[in-house]
Design a protein around this motif. Structure first.
Motif, PDB file in Angstrom:
ATOM      1  N   ALA A   8       0.855  -1.348  -0.104  1.00 21.17           N
ATOM      2  CA  ALA A   8       0.034  -0.142   0.031  1.00 21.17           C
ATOM      3  C   ALA A   8       0.773   1.343   0.077  1.00 21.17           C
ATOM      4  CB  ALA A   8      -1.112   0.180   1.144  1.00 21.17           C
ATOM      5  N   SER A   9       2.176   1.139   0.149  1.00 20.74           N
ATOM      6  CA  SER A   9       3.114   2.290   0.045  1.00 20.74           C
ATOM      7  C   SER A   9       3.069   2.890  -1.199  1.00 20.74           C
ATOM      8  CB  SER A   9       4.350   1.896   0.747  1.00 20.74           C
ATOM      9  OG  SER A   9       5.376   3.010   0.222  1.00 20.74           O
ATOM     10  N   ARG A  10       3.290   4.242  -1.514  1.00 21.61           N
ATOM     11  CA  ARG A  10       3.348   4.867  -2.563  1.00 21.61           C
ATOM     12  C   ARG A  10       4.575   4.574  -3.230  1.00 21.61           C
ATOM     13  NH1 ARG A  10       4.106  10.877  -0.386  1.00 21.61           N
ATOM     14  NH2 ARG A  10       3.750   9.803   1.606  1.00 21.61           N
ATOM     15  N   TYR A  11       5.605   4.047  -2.631  1.00 20.36           N
ATOM     16  CA  TYR A  11       6.828   3.380  -3.137  1.00 20.36           C
ATOM     17  C   TYR A  11       7.306   1.912  -3.397  1.00 20.36           C
ATOM     18  CZ  TYR A  11       8.000   7.971  -0.836  1.00 20.36           C
ATOM     19  OH  TYR A  11       8.015   9.324  -0.779  1.00 20.36           O
ATOM     20  N   ALA A  12       5.893   1.133  -3.266  1.00 21.66           N
ATOM     21  CA  ALA A  12       5.922  -0.161  -3.580  1.00 21.66           C
ATOM     22  C   ALA A  12       6.145  -0.159  -5.117  1.00 21.66           C
ATOM     23  CB  ALA A  12       4.506  -0.660  -3.473  1.00 21.66           C
ATOM     24  N   GLY A  13       7.148  -1.136  -5.558  1.00 16.88           N
ATOM     25  CA  GLY A  13       7.591  -1.398  -6.665  1.00 16.88           C
ATOM     26  C   GLY A  13       8.307  -0.472  -7.433  1.00 16.88           C
ATOM     27  N   ILE A  14       8.708   0.389  -6.791  1.00 23.15           N
ATOM     28  CA  ILE A  14       9.724   1.514  -7.103  1.00 23.15           C
ATOM     29  C   ILE A  14      11.231   0.958  -7.139  1.00 23.15           C
ATOM     30  CG2 ILE A  14      10.779   3.702  -7.010  1.00 23.15           C
ATOM     31  CD1 ILE A  14       7.962   3.912  -7.836  1.00 23.15           C
ATOM     32  N   GLU A  15      11.915   0.897  -8.260  1.00 21.81           N
ATOM     33  CA  GLU A  15      13.373   0.229  -8.146  1.00 21.81           C
ATOM     34  C   GLU A  15      13.924   1.112  -7.511  1.00 21.81           C
ATOM     35  OE1 GLU A  15      14.747  -0.771 -12.068  1.00 21.81           O
ATOM     36  OE2 GLU A  15      12.689  -1.699 -12.516  1.00 21.81           O
ATOM     37  N   THR A  16      15.356   0.600  -7.267  1.00 24.25           N
ATOM     38  CA  THR A  16      16.451   1.423  -6.668  1.00 24.25           C
ATOM     39  C   THR A  16      17.734   1.263  -7.747  1.00 24.25           C
ATOM     40  OG1 THR A  16      17.396  -0.762  -5.591  1.00 24.25           O
ATOM     41  CG2 THR A  16      15.879   0.282  -4.186  1.00 24.25           C
ATOM     42  N   ALA A  17      18.694   2.202  -7.194  1.00 24.83           N
ATOM     43  CA  ALA A  17      19.837   2.268  -7.921  1.00 24.83           C
ATOM     44  C   ALA A  17      21.014   2.356  -6.948  1.00 24.83           C
ATOM     45  CB  ALA A  17      19.962   3.566  -8.592  1.00 24.83           C
ATOM     46  N   THR A  18      22.046   2.054  -7.312  1.00 23.09           N
ATOM     47  CA  THR A  18      23.226   2.340  -6.479  1.00 23.09           C
ATOM     48  C   THR A  18      24.284   3.360  -7.050  1.00 23.09           C
ATOM     49  OG1 THR A  18      23.085   0.083  -5.991  1.00 23.09           O
ATOM     50  CG2 THR A  18      25.342   0.885  -5.274  1.00 23.09           C
ATOM     51  N   ILE A  19      24.834   4.120  -5.977  1.00 24.06           N
ATOM     52  CA  ILE A  19      26.032   4.981  -6.412  1.00 24.06           C
ATOM     53  C   ILE A  19      26.969   4.772  -5.577  1.00 24.06           C
ATOM     54  CG2 ILE A  19      24.950   6.916  -5.088  1.00 24.06           C
ATOM     55  CD1 ILE A  19      25.820   8.769  -7.261  1.00 24.06           C
ATOM     56  N   ALA A  20      28.314   4.903  -6.064  1.00 24.67           N
ATOM     57  CA  ALA A  20      29.486   4.866  -5.222  1.00 24.67           C
ATOM     58  C   ALA A  20      29.996   5.942  -5.148  1.00 24.67           C
ATOM     59  CB  ALA A  20      30.341   3.922  -5.886  1.00 24.67           C
ATOM     60  N   ASP A  21      30.711   6.340  -3.804  1.00 25.46           N
ATOM     61  CA  ASP A  21      31.336   7.630  -3.766  1.00 25.46           C
ATOM     62  C   ASP A  21      32.808   7.303  -4.113  1.00 25.46           C
ATOM     63  OD1 ASP A  21      32.683   6.419  -1.374  1.00 25.46           O
ATOM     64  OD2 ASP A  21      31.407   7.590  -0.020  1.00 25.46           O
ATOM     65  N   ALA A  22      33.796   8.833  -3.995  1.00 31.15           N
ATOM     66  CA  ALA A  22      35.086   8.473  -4.312  1.00 31.15           C
ATOM     67  C   ALA A  22      35.887   7.387  -3.457  1.00 31.15           C
ATOM     68  CB  ALA A  22      35.738   9.926  -4.207  1.00 31.15           C
ATOM     69  N   ASP A  23      35.329   6.939  -2.374  1.00 27.86           N
ATOM     70  CA  ASP A  23      36.167   5.842  -1.615  1.00 27.86           C
ATOM     71  C   ASP A  23      35.529   4.492  -1.988  1.00 27.86           C
ATOM     72  OD1 ASP A  23      37.531   7.482  -0.236  1.00 27.86           O
ATOM     73  OD2 ASP A  23      36.142   8.009   1.269  1.00 27.86           O
ATOM     74  N   GLY A  24      34.575   4.347  -2.679  1.00 28.24           N
ATOM     75  CA  GLY A  24      34.057   3.160  -3.190  1.00 28.24           C
ATOM     76  C   GLY A  24      32.870   2.647  -2.481  1.00 28.24           C
ATOM     77  N   VAL A  25      32.617   3.455  -1.624  1.00 34.41           N
ATOM     78  CA  VAL A  25      31.394   2.931  -0.663  1.00 34.41           C
ATOM     79  C   VAL A  25      30.115   3.246  -1.535  1.00 34.41           C
ATOM     80  CG1 VAL A  25      29.983   3.696   1.645  1.00 34.41           C
ATOM     81  CG2 VAL A  25      32.671   3.628   1.468  1.00 34.41           C
ATOM     82  N   ALA A  26      29.272   2.130  -1.493  1.00 35.67           N
ATOM     83  CA  ALA A  26      28.120   2.282  -2.473  1.00 35.67           C
ATOM     84  C   ALA A  26      26.982   2.480  -1.457  1.00 35.67           C
ATOM     85  CB  ALA A  26      28.059   0.791  -2.797  1.00 35.67           C
ATOM     86  N   THR A  27      26.009   3.404  -1.944  1.00 35.31           N
ATOM     87  CA  THR A  27      24.693   3.757  -1.470  1.00 35.31           C
ATOM     88  C   THR A  27      23.489   3.414  -2.170  1.00 35.31           C
ATOM     89  OG1 THR A  27      25.901   5.596  -0.120  1.00 35.31           O
ATOM     90  CG2 THR A  27      23.476   5.676  -0.477  1.00 35.31           C
ATOM     91  N   VAL A  28      22.652   2.590  -1.687  1.00 38.49           N
ATOM     92  CA  VAL A  28      21.491   2.365  -2.525  1.00 38.49           C
ATOM     93  C   VAL A  28      20.494   3.469  -2.367  1.00 38.49           C
ATOM     94  CG1 VAL A  28      19.433   0.722  -2.617  1.00 38.49           C
ATOM     95  CG2 VAL A  28      21.963  -0.027  -2.209  1.00 38.49           C
ATOM     96  N   TYR A  29      19.752   3.859  -3.301  1.00 40.22           N
ATOM     97  CA  TYR A  29      18.758   4.664  -3.172  1.00 40.22           C
ATOM     98  C   TYR A  29      17.450   4.490  -4.072  1.00 40.22           C
ATOM     99  CZ  TYR A  29      20.533   6.631  -7.778  1.00 40.22           C
ATOM    100  OH  TYR A  29      20.795   6.978  -9.121  1.00 40.22           O
ATOM    101  N   LEU A  30      16.423   5.059  -3.739  1.00 42.14           N
ATOM    102  CA  LEU A  30      15.194   4.875  -4.511  1.00 42.14           C
ATOM    103  C   LEU A  30      15.292   5.768  -5.727  1.00 42.14           C
ATOM    104  CD1 LEU A  30      12.551   3.085  -3.725  1.00 42.14           C
ATOM    105  CD2 LEU A  30      11.614   5.287  -2.795  1.00 42.14           C
ATOM    106  N   ARG A  31      14.867   5.208  -6.570  1.00 36.80           N
ATOM    107  CA  ARG A  31      14.708   5.950  -8.056  1.00 36.80           C
ATOM    108  C   ARG A  31      13.484   6.840  -7.908  1.00 36.80           C
ATOM    109  NH1 ARG A  31      17.889   4.931 -12.449  1.00 36.80           N
ATOM    110  NH2 ARG A  31      19.050   3.032 -12.107  1.00 36.80           N
TER     111      ARG A  31
END
Length: 112
Positions: A8-31
Protein backbone atom coordinates in the motif's frame (compact mmCIF):
# COMPACT_ATOMS: atom_id res chain seq x y z
CA UNK A 1 16.16 -4.45 -7.08
CA UNK A 2 13.31 -2.88 -5.18
CA UNK A 3 13.16 -2.21 -1.48
CA UNK A 4 10.58 -4.03 0.61
CA UNK A 5 7.92 -1.37 0.93
CA UNK A 6 4.44 -2.55 1.90
CA UNK A 7 2.08 -3.03 -1.06
CA UNK A 8 0.00 0.00 0.00
CA UNK A 9 3.04 2.28 0.06
CA UNK A 10 3.47 4.92 -2.62
CA UNK A 11 6.96 3.49 -3.03
CA UNK A 12 5.94 -0.13 -3.59
CA UNK A 13 7.47 -1.40 -6.80
CA UNK A 14 9.83 1.54 -7.26
CA UNK A 15 13.27 0.33 -8.28
CA UNK A 16 16.50 1.21 -6.56
CA UNK A 17 19.84 2.24 -7.95
CA UNK A 18 23.32 2.31 -6.44
CA UNK A 19 25.90 5.06 -6.47
CA UNK A 20 29.45 4.79 -5.20
CA UNK A 21 31.36 7.66 -3.62
CA UNK A 22 35.04 8.45 -4.19
CA UNK A 23 36.03 5.85 -1.60
CA UNK A 24 33.99 3.17 -3.30
CA UNK A 25 31.30 3.10 -0.64
CA UNK A 26 28.07 2.18 -2.32
CA UNK A 27 24.80 3.82 -1.39
CA UNK A 28 21.49 2.40 -2.50
CA UNK A 29 18.79 4.92 -3.27
CA UNK A 30 15.23 4.87 -4.43
CA UNK A 31 14.62 5.95 -8.00
CA UNK A 32 12.20 8.74 -8.70
CA UNK A 33 8.51 8.03 -8.42
CA UNK A 34 6.57 9.50 -11.33
CA UNK A 35 3.07 10.49 -10.33
CA UNK A 36 0.46 9.36 -12.83
CA UNK A 37 -1.90 11.91 -14.34
CA UNK A 38 -5.03 12.26 -12.17
CA UNK A 39 -7.16 11.37 -15.20
CA UNK A 40 -5.82 7.83 -14.90
CA UNK A 41 -7.61 7.29 -11.59
CA UNK A 42 -11.25 6.24 -11.35
CA UNK A 43 -13.26 8.56 -9.13
CA UNK A 44 -15.28 6.82 -6.42
CA UNK A 45 -16.40 9.93 -4.57
CA UNK A 46 -15.84 13.53 -3.68
CA UNK A 47 -15.28 15.38 -0.44
CA UNK A 48 -15.88 19.05 0.28
CA UNK A 49 -13.35 20.44 2.75
CA UNK A 50 -14.72 21.97 5.94
CA UNK A 51 -12.98 24.15 8.50
CA UNK A 52 -10.35 22.44 10.61
CA UNK A 53 -10.17 19.22 8.65
CA UNK A 54 -6.95 17.26 8.39
CA UNK A 55 -6.03 15.23 5.34
CA UNK A 56 -5.29 12.10 7.36
CA UNK A 57 -8.80 12.18 8.80
CA UNK A 58 -10.36 12.67 5.37
CA UNK A 59 -8.30 9.78 4.04
CA UNK A 60 -9.26 7.52 6.94
CA UNK A 61 -12.92 8.32 6.34
CA UNK A 62 -12.91 7.32 2.67
CA UNK A 63 -10.00 4.88 2.34
CA UNK A 64 -9.94 3.39 5.87
CA UNK A 65 -6.24 4.18 6.19
CA UNK A 66 -4.89 7.63 7.12
CA UNK A 67 -1.50 6.74 5.66
CA UNK A 68 -3.05 6.62 2.19
CA UNK A 69 -3.18 10.45 2.10
CA UNK A 70 -0.73 10.36 -0.79
CA UNK A 71 -3.48 8.84 -2.97
CA UNK A 72 -5.57 11.98 -2.46
CA UNK A 73 -2.51 14.07 -3.29
CA UNK A 74 -1.97 12.14 -6.53
CA UNK A 75 -5.65 12.33 -7.49
CA UNK A 76 -5.83 16.07 -6.83
CA UNK A 77 -2.42 17.20 -8.18
CA UNK A 78 -1.10 18.23 -4.77
CA UNK A 79 2.61 18.43 -4.15
CA UNK A 80 2.05 19.64 -0.60
CA UNK A 81 -0.55 17.50 1.27
CA UNK A 82 -1.66 20.29 3.60
CA UNK A 83 -2.69 22.39 0.61
CA UNK A 84 -5.63 20.08 -0.03
CA UNK A 85 -7.42 21.13 3.16
CA UNK A 86 -6.38 24.78 3.34
CA UNK A 87 -9.34 26.10 1.35
CA UNK A 88 -12.76 25.58 2.91
CA UNK A 89 -15.21 24.40 0.28
CA UNK A 90 -12.60 22.84 -1.98
CA UNK A 91 -13.80 19.62 -3.55
CA UNK A 92 -11.39 16.69 -3.40
CA UNK A 93 -11.58 13.71 -5.70
CA UNK A 94 -11.52 10.35 -3.95
CA UNK A 95 -10.16 7.76 -6.35
CA UNK A 96 -9.15 4.17 -6.74
CA UNK A 97 -5.46 3.40 -7.19
CA UNK A 98 -4.01 3.68 -10.68
CA UNK A 99 -4.90 0.69 -12.81
CA UNK A 100 -7.98 -0.27 -10.81
CA UNK A 101 -11.02 0.18 -13.04
CA UNK A 102 -13.93 2.26 -11.82
CA UNK A 103 -17.54 1.19 -11.56
CA UNK A 104 -17.91 1.20 -15.33
CA UNK A 105 -14.67 -0.65 -15.95
CA UNK A 106 -12.25 2.07 -16.96
CA UNK A 107 -10.19 4.73 -15.16
CA UNK A 108 -12.07 7.97 -14.77
CA UNK A 109 -15.34 6.28 -15.77
CA UNK A 110 -17.33 7.86 -12.97
CA UNK A 111 -16.01 11.38 -13.59
CA UNK A 112 -19.27 12.40 -15.20
Amino acid sequence: MSLPFPPASRYAGIETATIADADGVATVYLRRRFVPAPERFATIGEHVVTQGERLDNVTARYLDDPEQFWRLCDANRALRPAALVETIGRTLRITLPEGVPGPEGRPGASDG
